[in-house]
Design a protein around this motif. Sequence first.
Motif, PDB file in Angstrom:
ATOM      1  N   GLN A  21       4.720   0.330   5.135  1.00 22.54           N
ATOM      2  CA  GLN A  21       5.002   0.719   3.743  1.00 22.54           C
ATOM      3  C   GLN A  21       3.859   0.403   2.780  1.00 22.54           C
ATOM      4  OE1 GLN A  21       6.165  -1.775   1.121  1.00 22.54           O
ATOM      5  NE2 GLN A  21       5.747  -0.073  -0.264  1.00 22.54           N
ATOM      6  N   PRO A  22       3.300  -0.809   2.762  1.00 21.58           N
ATOM      7  CA  PRO A  22       2.223  -1.054   1.794  1.00 21.58           C
ATOM      8  C   PRO A  22       0.896  -0.371   2.152  1.00 21.58           C
ATOM      9  CG  PRO A  22       2.686  -3.044   3.054  1.00 21.58           C
ATOM     10  CD  PRO A  22       3.713  -2.031   3.437  1.00 21.58           C
ATOM     11  N   LEU A  23       0.782   0.147   3.360  1.00 19.67           N
ATOM     12  CA  LEU A  23      -0.454   0.802   3.788  1.00 19.67           C
ATOM     13  C   LEU A  23      -0.519   2.280   3.404  1.00 19.67           C
ATOM     14  CD1 LEU A  23      -0.765  -0.743   7.375  1.00 19.67           C
ATOM     15  CD2 LEU A  23      -1.879  -1.519   5.250  1.00 19.67           C
ATOM     16  N   ILE A  24       0.607   2.835   2.966  1.00 17.05           N
ATOM     17  CA  ILE A  24       0.679   4.245   2.585  1.00 17.05           C
ATOM     18  C   ILE A  24       1.012   4.305   1.093  1.00 17.05           C
ATOM     19  CG2 ILE A  24       1.890   6.426   2.943  1.00 17.05           C
ATOM     20  CD1 ILE A  24       2.467   5.503   5.813  1.00 17.05           C
ATOM     21  N   PRO A  25       0.160   4.929   0.306  1.00 15.98           N
ATOM     22  CA  PRO A  25       0.428   4.996  -1.137  1.00 15.98           C
ATOM     23  C   PRO A  25       1.798   5.618  -1.438  1.00 15.98           C
ATOM     24  CG  PRO A  25      -1.791   5.773  -0.645  1.00 15.98           C
ATOM     25  CD  PRO A  25      -1.091   5.595   0.673  1.00 15.98           C
TER      26      PRO A  25
END
Length: 173
Positions: A21-25
């Motif tokens: 989740q935090p790796l994909i804008p």
Amino acid sequence: MIVWLNGTHGVGKTTTSALVQPLIPDARVFDAEKVGETLMDITPGLPWTGNFQDWPPWRPLVVETARRVLDYAGGTLVMPMTVLVEQYWREISAGLAHHAIPVRHFVLHADQDTLRGRIEGDTDLGPSPFRLAYVEPYFEAARTWLHGEAEVIDTARLTPAQAAARIAEAVKT
């Protein structure tokens, strides 16, 4: 877009989704199991089939919920959810396609020894007969259709963070 993380219970979908989740804008995690839990809360209960995925309302409600969330918030939904019945996957993916929602379908995979070791050694949930009951059905689905429908990430020698990084990189390219 939807990034669907499939694979059997205990392979690491929930852990990996939180790391993807935090790796994909503009990504959010949506666990479709919550839709099943809502159906399970209906009283008196729906006729029990052994798995809420067998209830005909579950699949279209997953599609509709995902569609509505994306319409409202945009971005990407990361969806960790085991779907081992080909017909159910076809219904869900066709429903999402009907609404022009692109799906990147990943299967988190581990060999049987690794998978059983993870399930039996889980310090949070403990050894789970429920999870163990899905090992054989997973490998049957993997052999017959599932691996042909997804990008397979072999997690046997990867940390969840490494698996998440591979998924995020694949989505970004």
